[in-house]
Design a protein around this motif. Structure first.
Motif, mmCIF file in Angstrom:
data_model
loop_
_atom_site.group_PDB
_atom_site.id
_atom_site.type_symbol
_atom_site.label_atom_id
_atom_site.label_comp_id
_atom_site.label_asym_id
_atom_site.label_seq_id
_atom_site.Cartn_x
_atom_site.Cartn_y
_atom_site.Cartn_z
ATOM 1 N N ILE A 125 3.304 7.178 -4.097
ATOM 2 C CA ILE A 125 3.602 7.203 -2.672
ATOM 3 C C ILE A 125 3.846 8.596 -2.099
ATOM 4 C CG2 ILE A 125 5.186 6.271 -0.932
ATOM 5 C CD1 ILE A 125 5.362 3.862 -3.064
ATOM 6 N N LEU B 172 0.645 11.127 -0.449
ATOM 7 C CA LEU B 172 -0.259 10.492 0.495
ATOM 8 C C LEU B 172 -1.406 11.397 0.901
ATOM 9 C CD1 LEU B 172 1.873 8.362 2.852
ATOM 10 C CD2 LEU B 172 -0.016 7.682 1.412
ATOM 11 N N LEU C 267 -5.979 8.832 -3.813
ATOM 12 C CA LEU C 267 -5.770 7.652 -2.986
ATOM 13 C C LEU C 267 -6.890 7.519 -1.964
ATOM 14 C CD1 LEU C 267 -1.998 7.564 -2.124
ATOM 15 C CD2 LEU C 267 -3.303 5.844 -3.312
ATOM 16 N N VAL C 268 -7.248 6.310 -1.711
ATOM 17 C CA VAL C 268 -8.247 6.061 -0.680
ATOM 18 C C VAL C 268 -7.562 6.227 0.668
ATOM 19 C CG1 VAL C 268 -9.786 4.338 0.277
ATOM 20 C CG2 VAL C 268 -9.482 4.507 -2.184
ATOM 21 N N SER D 263 -7.476 6.359 4.983
ATOM 22 C CA SER D 263 -7.770 5.292 5.938
ATOM 23 C C SER D 263 -9.261 5.174 6.208
ATOM 24 C CB SER D 263 -7.021 5.570 7.231
ATOM 25 O OG SER D 263 -7.364 6.858 7.709
ATOM 26 N N PHE E 293 -10.822 3.664 3.320
ATOM 27 C CA PHE E 293 -10.425 2.273 3.233
ATOM 28 C C PHE E 293 -11.331 1.390 4.091
ATOM 29 C CE2 PHE E 293 -7.586 -1.365 3.744
ATOM 30 C CZ PHE E 293 -7.164 -1.513 2.445
ATOM 31 N N ARG E 294 -11.708 1.903 5.243
ATOM 32 C CA ARG E 294 -12.622 1.139 6.099
ATOM 33 C C ARG E 294 -13.945 0.900 5.375
ATOM 34 N NH1 ARG E 294 -10.301 3.562 10.507
ATOM 35 N NH2 ARG E 294 -11.507 5.464 10.257
ATOM 36 N N HIS F 277 -6.815 -6.020 -2.952
ATOM 37 C CA HIS F 277 -5.565 -6.624 -3.361
ATOM 38 C C HIS F 277 -4.455 -5.956 -2.569
ATOM 39 C CE1 HIS F 277 -2.247 -7.857 -5.908
ATOM 40 N NE2 HIS F 277 -3.050 -8.783 -6.407
ATOM 41 N N HIS F 278 -3.736 -6.732 -1.841
ATOM 42 C CA HIS F 278 -2.837 -6.124 -0.868
ATOM 43 C C HIS F 278 -1.619 -5.490 -1.507
ATOM 44 C CE1 HIS F 278 -1.316 -10.205 -1.456
ATOM 45 N NE2 HIS F 278 -0.119 -9.696 -1.194
ATOM 46 N N GLN F 279 -1.378 -5.792 -2.759
ATOM 47 C CA GLN F 279 -0.171 -5.232 -3.358
ATOM 48 C C GLN F 279 -0.446 -4.005 -4.219
ATOM 49 O OE1 GLN F 279 2.141 -8.135 -5.366
ATOM 50 N NE2 GLN F 279 3.347 -8.550 -3.536
ATOM 51 N N MET F 280 -1.662 -3.623 -4.279
ATOM 52 C CA MET F 280 -1.961 -2.508 -5.177
ATOM 53 C C MET F 280 -2.469 -1.302 -4.405
ATOM 54 S SD MET F 280 -3.841 -4.041 -8.435
ATOM 55 C CE MET F 280 -3.411 -5.641 -9.044
ATOM 56 N N GLN F 281 -2.168 -0.161 -4.963
ATOM 57 C CA GLN F 281 -2.741 1.057 -4.414
ATOM 58 C C GLN F 281 -4.228 1.066 -4.723
ATOM 59 O OE1 GLN F 281 -1.305 3.130 -2.662
ATOM 60 N NE2 GLN F 281 0.838 3.397 -3.215
ATOM 61 N N LYS G 141 5.375 -2.744 -3.002
ATOM 62 C CA LYS G 141 4.534 -1.579 -2.755
ATOM 63 C C LYS G 141 3.658 -1.884 -1.564
ATOM 64 C CE LYS G 141 3.181 0.961 -5.888
ATOM 65 N NZ LYS G 141 3.616 1.971 -6.774
ATOM 66 N N SER G 142 3.293 -0.861 -0.913
ATOM 67 C CA SER G 142 2.458 -1.057 0.266
ATOM 68 C C SER G 142 1.071 -0.532 0.016
ATOM 69 C CB SER G 142 3.064 -0.333 1.457
ATOM 70 O OG SER G 142 4.371 -0.787 1.641
ATOM 71 N N VAL G 143 0.241 -0.918 0.894
ATOM 72 C CA VAL G 143 -1.154 -0.528 0.789
ATOM 73 C C VAL G 143 -1.442 0.420 1.928
ATOM 74 C CG1 VAL G 143 -3.505 -1.391 0.949
ATOM 75 C CG2 VAL G 143 -1.783 -2.675 -0.283
ATOM 76 N N VAL G 144 -2.299 1.331 1.678
ATOM 77 C CA VAL G 144 -2.696 2.196 2.777
ATOM 78 C C VAL G 144 -3.467 1.327 3.737
ATOM 79 C CG1 VAL G 144 -3.911 4.257 3.414
ATOM 80 C CG2 VAL G 144 -2.845 4.080 1.183
ATOM 81 N N GLY G 145 -2.840 1.032 4.797
ATOM 82 C CA GLY G 145 -3.414 0.029 5.690
ATOM 83 C C GLY G 145 -4.489 0.593 6.582
ATOM 84 N N GLU G 146 -5.060 -0.314 7.284
ATOM 85 C CA GLU G 146 -6.145 0.024 8.191
ATOM 86 C C GLU G 146 -5.657 1.045 9.211
ATOM 87 O OE1 GLU G 146 -9.053 -2.232 8.289
ATOM 88 O OE2 GLU G 146 -10.016 -0.720 9.509
ATOM 89 N N GLY G 147 -6.174 2.215 9.076
ATOM 90 C CA GLY G 147 -5.929 3.195 10.116
ATOM 91 C C GLY G 147 -4.577 3.860 10.086
ATOM 92 N N SER G 148 -3.639 3.359 9.334
ATOM 93 C CA SER G 148 -2.350 4.028 9.387
ATOM 94 C C SER G 148 -1.820 4.214 7.983
ATOM 95 C CB SER G 148 -1.366 3.219 10.206
ATOM 96 O OG SER G 148 -0.863 2.166 9.445
ATOM 97 N N VAL H 95 3.218 3.162 4.896
ATOM 98 C CA VAL H 95 3.727 3.121 3.530
ATOM 99 C C VAL H 95 5.139 3.624 3.522
ATOM 100 C CG1 VAL H 95 3.392 3.980 1.239
ATOM 101 C CG2 VAL H 95 1.440 3.507 2.678
#
Lengths: 1596, 178
Positions: free
Chosen positions: A1124, A1127, A1293-1294, A1296, A1299-1300, A1314-1318, B165-172, B176
């Motif tokens: 974390i 980033l 890390l991927v 944003s 990620f798209r 998987h929403h809980q994993m990096q 744990k969080s995920v690098v979300g869409e656009g933001s 995290v």
């Protein structure tokens, strides 16, 4: 047996063939046999083998394969007398130091050497020679007899044998006890030398009764004897003496004949009587007290007690000049015997003329050199050991060479070079010998040998070079033999001064072959990578070219040679008599003269080629340059060669040697001095036409071939006046006055007298009508040449300027000049079309160097006068003329500078200093890091900075010029109309599009190219195919097709270069074509060693800014759970394992190169993995890792072998279904499936945290369903990927943006993240190197808290403490000691059993065995029973059957029995095997199977008495202290000591195993390791069983 | 969820053997310093091996700090546990398990991942996969890894609220949090 025939020396001499009589090595039988003389039987006369005459020619060839001396096939005998040479000198080498004696049998006399000259009695006696070598000398008449074995005829034999002491009286007088006596050990002996008799010496000799003639020169030698300080004078033999104090004995006059004998008595105790103590003066001042021999001197040799070898104390070889002895086999003699190679690695230096090698020192002889200095020289190109011989050194031949090698006779000419050599320290001497050898080779045929080596009066090239090269500290003064012998330690002749590494000049052929060897080595190292460099293009597969760039520091050698233009390729080359090598010189300028000899110390070597399979047999040890290769100039052949080797260097780093070697300069010297005054064209080079190559053409034709360049004539001409060049240092009047150049005022012109006269000069030239072209050109009508007046008065456009001319020699001069406008059609400051004149420059092949200097887009000046109008051109507007470029009309590069109003003085000073700084900058840019080599001097730099001539103009003038410059450069790509090609190309519209430099440009697309245009393209070449298509990477790929031949490519063309393609035809979007007029200029080349990293396989997919270009090695490692804070998507290294697969797409390999999909990757494996997601676990957390291509296949373990049985159905029994030996990689199976189904998608709908809970769904896009076995295989591959070992991953890390893209990609697969994993993107993956990782980790941990290891891994610490390398022979004390140490640190933790097993492991490891892991949780037993130990331990007397039974009862096999017999180290007590020696099985006889030699030895060690029972005998008599398989070899040879060991041979399966172990040492080590592990796991107590003992000897 | 629970925790044997169970919680969940452990990874020498064909392989791994009993189930074709699964999956898994069981020989250095279970009151590992390591240095690396992970990860007390744990979300990426 046939009685030996008597052979006479004259017979041998007559044949003059190298022969050996060693076959008659039977002196016992021949001793009493009457000898037959065969003189009256010519038929039988010795079959001196009539060898084919052809072999005679080859036998003396130094490089031919060594031939063994031809043996006589019947016993022969030579009878003769050994004596000193009459005058003391060997008739052949004319010196006494060769240490030979003379042998005569009445028929003839030859030189001879005797192997065992322990007996001084041999001299003067008639002897029978039983075994000998006969070596005729090749160059001079004369021959040489090596006496190997000899005997005295019976009668004399007895007489001598009655005495133990050999007495050799000098002269015939009887030994007397008169005079002093010296009794001591012979320490060292000097060579024989002749000294002119000085007064003191003569006195010494006269007093001893010598008939002194006063002027006679005396020969003699010095001997250093180590005597005992005790008063005993007589030569009593005894051990009580300690021979420590040195005494010098001068053997003078006739006694100097003893030198050959004394030199063989080194380290023996001798006694010389009849000596006189004298003060001997050497030189003028130094006097030494020494013993001098007299007429009555007698030499006695005393038998030396064997034990007394204190003299031979072994010094540790530090290579710093210490004196020691070396024994070795001569493997080569070079440079007239001055360099002798021993054992193919050590070099003996015998440079001094007194130290010529004795005759028997031939290739193959075993020699012992004493008192030589051991030196490890600091050479940059090789590591070797030098033995420097000084006057104390002695060479003794221990065994004659069986080969037909030649003796070396040194010519006794005293040359300057020889003296020079001796004035150097040893390492420099050796360097000099190598250099001389190289020079001889390099300049053979160019210069005479006398020029190279010099003569008695004149220094040769080699010496001149060496004296300029060597640092002064390597010179040392010499003092003559006597002085240096007496005061040896004072002069310190072995001392090596400290100096930096010296480099060696090597012949270019050696250099090339070394390059080839290192190429092969590089291929071998990277073999694994090259399998993946297979590419396909349009259906054809090929290997991608690789390029390696090495620096001169890697080789440590200097290149030297003449620059020349190759007559065949037109390329610039460095050449010597051995070979030529292509060179690239970015700063090659007109001042560099072709033909001069240059020395290159700093350069780069570029090797290119396609990777080839290298057979491991081809592996040459890629030694640094071996000195042997340089001496004998062998060029080792390698099968695999790089396709191109060339050397890249800067002219500023090269030094011209013509001056220092006193060679004439090839050209007239500095070319820039040749810039005369007068009128010059200013040319803008618009194009260079490629060198026209006619492959078939012979050299005669090619000299006629010529090359062309196209130029536009600038509408301004430069006039330089040269009468008064302004030197930098000269303060001319103008400068002092602060002459300003502020504007175009013509007044200035008038004020300045010299300028005016200069302009007058123009007219003189013009009126002569010598401006051929101009007179015909359109401008000639209105040019100033026609109008005298207008030029001076009405030429407001003439601009004064200052030309600063620089040259490489550092001289810079400034000259006044004027720019005159040449075109009167100027309207409003704009040149009309008519004014642009084209000029075609023709370079004949002789002046290719000038052609190569030219750079497209550069300005040059050229003298007026050679132009001729091109007849074929019908000028529509532009006028062309042609000029032949010759040395008389050279071209100089030019650049314009603009100045504000500055004073001339300032201008000069500023700019001259500026030049310096710019030059330095250019240097730094040129030798850039990152293994990039710049080919163009001007690349990435403004042209102006490096030109030959800088023209300084006023601001106003510059503005005027700029308009013209812009105009010209706008039009510059327009093709010139040349002859036949005109029709094709003239229609093209001239437009220049220079593609943006890759990575600097912003967007894709926008790259539409007009059809049919000729353009210039600039970018990185991605690949070159044999079909002739290139890729220029400039954000988008461009394909260039070409029809031009390979020869038209510049050197170095290939992938990884940055190149400019001038005038390529646009065929379509992203399709270009090379035409015959296209010119390729290479800007720089990059190293291309690891193909994966170039092909873009690791290009970022998600997000553009993920990866910076920093080195991956510096990536720090991290835990996934600590993601974390990072980033910012810095790549990090993780060590993790695959847990499950998220999704996976497999594709059939794609041939198309230019697929537009971003997925597209060049694929080393035929399979394509565009997308894959893995769940990784590093112990701290899980993460999802996305990868493609190579990285994904590594995750999937596709290259690892998998057992084939998995896919043969119904085969699931692990015990019965043993895995097939044939294992294939998973990728090969997958490829089969992919042939059927082009694209396979794998989705995991199950759990991502557990490999066993994956729910895998497979689908294809072909619509075909999977077969059962296919699906099974796929499942296996996926599951197998989840059972891999640890991988080291670099990922980030991927972000944003990425990620798209990822979501989109997954959406197509109907999957989600998987929403809980990096999510990380894998950039690099590799197997873990545990050793390195552990070391780093340890440092990391210790850095934080040093105590941690003690807490957490006690065993590690304990293990370390337990490893003192004490010999395990001492048994239990060692274990006790270890235990005590361990108990102190951590009580009651480490069991005695553990210590024991560890100690056993270490013992075996330390003695040469394998290392294995030891389990460390065993506990100690609570009981012990002597009886059960006696019962259960196998006894050495037991039959094999019983032993095997005992083993199997403990779960061990017969193999373990065989291995238990590995008594490879250690000793056995005599009682264990004594009955085999004396009373085998009650027979009162020794064991008949036991080897007799061993039997004798053992019987000596263990006499047949009870008292010997506890004595020890080695179990492995051959390598007692080494853990190896020799023990099994002993068994095979019936030399096993113990009965139980020997019994193994009696058992068939046991014998087979013994045989195998005796043959395969690794098999033994491996099996032993396994057996040991088994053994130490017998009856293991773990958990709560047993205990941890506090003292190993008692239970708690 | 605590990431320790999903990942294969690398524990030295003495650490593993001291895992505890709370009677109230999930029987598959064990605790080390109040953090949950369900899967572990270990590396060590195989010091004992007991194979019952088609049933299981029991073996003991000695990593230098203690011994961990392990079990590989080989009863893929007769266990009700596997009967629920896709038969072709089971076949492949059986193959792989058998293959791994074959590699587990006395004296080899084995890397084992699996679930923590209890058999007759003794902690053991029910093996998910086992790999034989050829490089003895792996053992040292494993020790150091265990030490590092224990110090940097397992010993760290996690605040219960932010265990996810969080995920690098869409656009933001700022969503995290720790």
């Amino acid at each position: 047996m046939e009685p030996p025939k008597l052979l006479s020396i004259s017979d041998l001499l007559q044949q003059s063939l190298p022969l050996t009589g060693s076959s008659s090595l039977t002196p016992h039988s021949s001793n009493n046999t009457p000898f037959q003389t065969n003189s009256n039987n010519p038929q039988q006369q010795l079959h001196l083998q009539q060898r084919p005459s052809a072999s005679l020619e080859t036998q003396f060839h130094p490089n031919s394969y060594p031939r063994i001396l031809t043996p006589l096939n019947h016993p022969v005998l030579i009878v003769g007398t050994i004596d000193f040479h009459v005058n003391g000198n060997c008739p052949i080498s004319k010196s006494m130091s060769s240490g030979c004696l003379s042998f005569s049998d009445g028929s003839a006399r030859v030189c001879c050497a005797v192997l065992d000259l322990d007996d001084t009695k041999i001299v003067g006696k008639k002897i029978n020679v039983f075994s000998w070598n006969f070596i005729p000398f090749s160059s001079k008449c004369g021959s040489f007899l090596e006496i190997i074995r000899w005997g005295l005829p019976d009668s004399t034999c007895k007489l001598i044998r009655c005495s133990d002491v050999g007495v050799y009286p000098f002269a015939s007088s009887a030994p007397s006890s008169e005079g002093s006596c010296v009794h001591g050990k012979l320490g060292s002996i000097s060579p024989v030398l002749v000294v002119p008799c000085t007064t003191q010496n003569r006195k010494a000799t006269t007093s001893s009764g010598e008939n002194s003639s006063g002027t006679q020169n005396l020969s003699g030698f010095l001997v250093e004897l180590m005597v005992c300080k005790c008063k005993l004078v007589s030569g009593e033999v005894g051990n009580c003496h300690s021979f420590t104090s040195p005494v010098t004995v001068y053997f003078l006059g006739l006694t100097s004949l003893w030198h050959p004998i004394l030199s063989k008595m080194l380290r023996k105790v001798i006694c010389v009587t009849g000596l006189k103590k004298k003060l001997v003066f050497i030189g003028n001042e130094d006097s030494y007290l020494m013993f001098v021999t007299t007429e009555k001197s007698v030499l006695r040799m005393l038998s030396t007690p064997l034990e007394d070898l204190g003299f031979l104390r072994r010094l540790a070889v530090t290579g710093q000049g210490e004196c020691n002895t070396y024994n070795g086999i001569v493997t080569g003699i070079y440079m007239n015997g001055m360099a002798v190679e021993l054992d193919e690695k050590v070099w003996l230096l015998l440079t001094d003329r007194f130290l010529a090698p004795p005759h028997p020192v031939r290739v193959g002889a075993l020699i012992s050199v004493s008192n030589v200095h051991f030196i490890c020289p600091k050479f940059s190109w090789t590591r070797t050991l030098l033995l420097g011989a000084c006057f104390k050194s002695t060479i003794a031949v221990k065994s004659f060479s069986p080969q037909e090698s030649q003796s070396h006779i040194r010519a006794h000419t005293q040359s300057l070079l020889g003296n020079f050599t001796d004035s150097l320290v040893f390492s420099a001497r050796f360097w000099l010998l190598l250099t001389v050898s190289c020079f001889k080779k390099k300049f053979a045929g160019i210069f005479s040998e006398k020029d190279i080596l010099g003569s008695q009066r004149k220094e040769g090239m080699a010496q001149m070079y060496a004296s300029s090269f060597l640092p002064s500290c390597v010179f040392q003064p010499r003092h003559g033999v006597l002085k240096e012998f007496c005061k040896h330690n004072l002069f310190g002749c072995g001392n090596e001064p400290s100096y930096s590494n010296i480099k060696l000049v090597v012949p270019i052929s050696n250099f090339i072959s070394h390059c080839e060897a290192s190429w092969v080595t590089m291929l071998l190292q990277k073999q694994h990578d090259y399998d993946s460099s297979l590419r396909t293009c349009e259906g054809k597969s090929y290997y991608r070219l690789i390029r390696q760039i090495m620096s001169s520091d890697d080789f440590g050698v200097i290149l030297m040679g003449a620059l020349q233009i190759s007559s065949t390729s037109g390329r610039l080359q460095l050449t010597d008599a051995t070979a030529s090598i292509d060179v690239v010189i970015p700063d090659f300028s007109s001042s560099c003269d072709i033909g001069n000899i240059y020395e290159l110390r700093y350069y780069s070597i570029v090797m290119e080629g396609v990777p080839a399979k290298v057979d491991s047999l081809v592996r040459r040890n890629s030694e640094p340059f071996s000195c042997k290769e340089i001496f004998c100039h062998i060029r080792p052949m390698t099968e695999i060669k790089p396709s191109a080797i060339f050397v890249h260097f800067f002219m500023k780093d090269a030094s011209c040697l013509n001056a220092s070697l006193h060679l004439p300069y090839m050209n007239s010297g500095d070319g820039l001095k040749g810039i005369q005054d007068g009128l010059f064209h200013i040319l803008l080079i618009t194009h260079k036409f490629p060198v026209i190559q006619n492959v078939q053409s012979n050299s005669v034709v090619s000299t006629k071939s010529s090359t062309f360049a196209e130029a536009t004539i600038f509408p301004w001409d430069l006039f330089l006046r040269g009468e008064h060049p302004i030197q930098v240092t000269v303060e001319s009047e103008e400068k002092r006055n602060g002459l300003s150049l502020c504007n175009k005022r013509p007044k200035l012109v008038h004020e300045s007298r010299p300028l005016t006269s200069g302009i007058e000069y123009i007219f003189r030239v013009a009126n002569d009508g010598s401006l051929g072209c101009i007179s015909n050109c359109s401008r000639s009508e209105k040019g100033y040449c026609g109008d005298h007046k207008s030029c001076i008065t009405s030429s407001p456009h003439d601009m004064p300027c200052l030309a600063i001319i620089k040259s490489l020699t550092g001289q810079r001069s400034a000259r006044y000049g004027t720019l005159c406008h040449a075109n009167c059609n100027r309207i409003d400051g704009v040149c009309c079309n008519l004014g642009a004149h084209k000029m075609l420059l023709e370079f004949s092949s002789k002046y290719f160097s000038n052609y190569q200097l030219l750079q497209v887009g550069g300005y040059y000046i050229m003298k007026y006068g050679n132009e001729e109008l091109l007849s074929s051109v019908k000028g529509i507007g532009s006028v062309s003329c042609k000029s032949l470029v010759t040395p008389q009309t050279p071209l100089w590069s030019l650049s314009f500078f603009c100045d504000e109003v500055v004073s001339f003085k300032n201008l000069l000073q500023n700019h001259l200093s500026q030049i310096d700084s710019i030059l330095n900058d250019a240097v730094r840019a040129g030798s850039s890091s990152n293994k990039e080599l710049f080919f163009q001097r001007f690349w990435n730099q403004s042209l102006e900075k490096n030109s030959d001539i800088k023209l300084h103009l006023s601001l106003n003038a510059m503005n005027q010029l700029k308009i013209d410059i812009k105009f010209l450069e706008d039009r510059s790509v327009k093709p010139v109309n040349i002859s036949e090609d005109a029709a094709n190309t003239s229609t093209c519209i001239g437009t220049t599009i220079t593609a943006p430099h890759p990575f600097s440009g912003s967007t894709e697309s926008g790259f539409r190219l007009p059809q049919g245009d000729l353009i210039s393209v600039h970018g990185n070449v991605i690949d070159v195919h044999s079909m002739g298509c290139d890729f220029v990477d400039s954000k988008a790929h461009v394909r260039l097709r070409g029809t031009i031949s390979k020869h038209s490519y510049p050197i170095g063309m290939g992938p990884g270069v940055n190149a400019t393609f001038h005038r390529v035809l646009v065929m379509g979007p992203r399709e270009l074509m090379l035409t015959p007029v296209s010119f390729v200029a290479i800007n720089f080349v990059k190293e291309l060693v690891c193909p994966e990293h170039v092909g873009g396989s690791s290009l970022p997919r998600f997000g553009s800014a993920i990866f910076s270009s920093e080195s991956l090695i510096t990536v720090s490692s991290n835990l996934i759970s600590e993601f974390i804070p990072y980033l910012e998507t810095t790549p990090m290294r993780y060590r993790c394992r695959v847990v499950a697969i998220h999704s996976l797409v497999l594709e059939k390999p794609n041939c198309k190169f230019l697929r537009q999909q971003p997925m597209q990757q060049s694929r080393p494996t035929p399979m394509n993995i565009p997308f894959a997601g893995f769940v990784l676990d590093d112990g701290s957390s899980l993460c999802c890792c996305w990868a493609s291509g190579q990285i994904a296949s590594m995750f999937l373990r596709l290259h690892e072998k998998i057992p084939v049985m998995t896919f043969n159905n119904n085969n699931r029994e692990p015990k019965t279904g043993r895995p097939d030996k044939i294992q294939r990689s998973a990728s090969s199976y997958l490829n089969k499936i992919l042939k059927k189904h082009h694209r396979i998608t794998v989705r995991n709908y199950g759990a991502l945290v557990d490999s066993s809970c994956q729910n895998l769904i497979f689908s294809t896009n072909s619509g075909n369903s999977f077969g059962d076995s296919d699906e099974k295989l796929l499942k296996f591959v996926v599951l197998n990927a989840c059972c891999g070992s640890v991988l080291s991953i670099v990922g980030s890390l991927v972000d944003s943006n990425g990620f798209r893209i990822l979501e989109k990609e997954l959406g197509a697969l109907e999957m989600t993240t998987h929403h809980q994993m990096q999510n990380i993107w894998a950039r690099e993956v590799q197997y873990v190197n545990p050793q390195i990782e552990a070391r780093d980790l340890l440092q990391q941990l210790l850095g934080c808290d040093g105590s941690v290891l003690l807490d957490d891994t006690v065993t590690l610490k304990g293990e370390k403490n337990a490893l003192p390398n004490k010999n395990s022979v001492r048994g239990f004390e060692v274990i006790d000691n270890i235990k005590a140490i361990v108990e102190k640190t951590c009580p009651s933790t480490v069991s005695c059993t553990n210590i024991l097993t560890l100690a056993a492991r270490e013992a075996i490891y330390l003695t040469g065995g394998l290392f294995w892991s030891v389990a460390l949780s065993r506990r100690d037993s609570l009981t012990a029973s002597e009886s059960s130990a006696n019962e259960q331990l196998p006894s050495p007397f037991e039959p094999l059957k019983n032993i095997t039974l005992k083993f199997t009862s403990k779960g061990l096999s017969e193999k373990d029995v065989v291995l238990s017999g590995a008594h490879t180290v250690g000793f056995a007590q005599c009682f264990t095997f004594k009955q085999r020696l004396f009373n085998f099985n009650g027979s009162n006889q020794p064991d008949p199977t036991l080897d007799t030699l061993l039997l004798n030895d053992l019987q000596n060690r263990c006499p047949n008495q009870d008292s010997s029972d506890n004595k020890l005998a080695p179990l492995d008599p051959v390598t007692t202290n080494k853990f190896d398989n020799v023990y099994y070899k002993n068994l095979v040879n019936n030399s096993g000591v113990l009965q139980s060991d020997h019994a193994l041979m009696g058992d068939s399966s046991g014998a087979a195993m013994v045989n195998n172990y005796s043959k395969y040492p690794y098999l033994f080590s491996k099996d032993f390791e396994a057996s040991m592990v088994k053994l130490i796991n017998v009856g293991v107590l773990i958990g709560k069983d047993g205990e941890i003992r506090k003292n190993c000897r008692v239970i708690n | 969820m605590d990431p320790m629970q999903t990942s294969h925790v690398k524990l030295l044997a003495f650490d593993f053997l001291s895992l505890t169970q709370t009677p109230t919680s999930d029987p598959n969940l064990f605790f080390r310093k109040n953090r949950p452990v369900s899967r572990v990874e270990t590396l060590g020498i195989v010091v004992s091996r007991d194979l019952i064909p088609d049933k299981f392989l029991r073996f003991v791994i000695d990593d230098g700090t203690g011994c961990i009993p392990c079990i590989i189930w080989l009863n893929h074709f007769n266990s009700p546990y596997f009967a629920r699964k896709n038969p072709s999956d089971v076949r492949v898994m059986a193959d792989i398990a058998n293959n791994q069981a074959m590699q587990i020989q006395l004296g080899v250095l084995a890397r084992v991942r699996g679930k923590v279970t209890v058999f007759r009151g003794v902690l053991q590992i029910t093996v998910l996969d086992a790999v034989v390591e050829r490089d003895p240095n792996m053992e040292i690396l494993h020790w150091l890894d265990c030490v590092k992970l224990a110090r940097q990860c397992y010993n760290v007390k996690l605040k219960p609220a932010v265990a996810t744990k969080s995920v690098v979300g869409e656009g933001s990426s700022s969503s995290v949090m720790r």
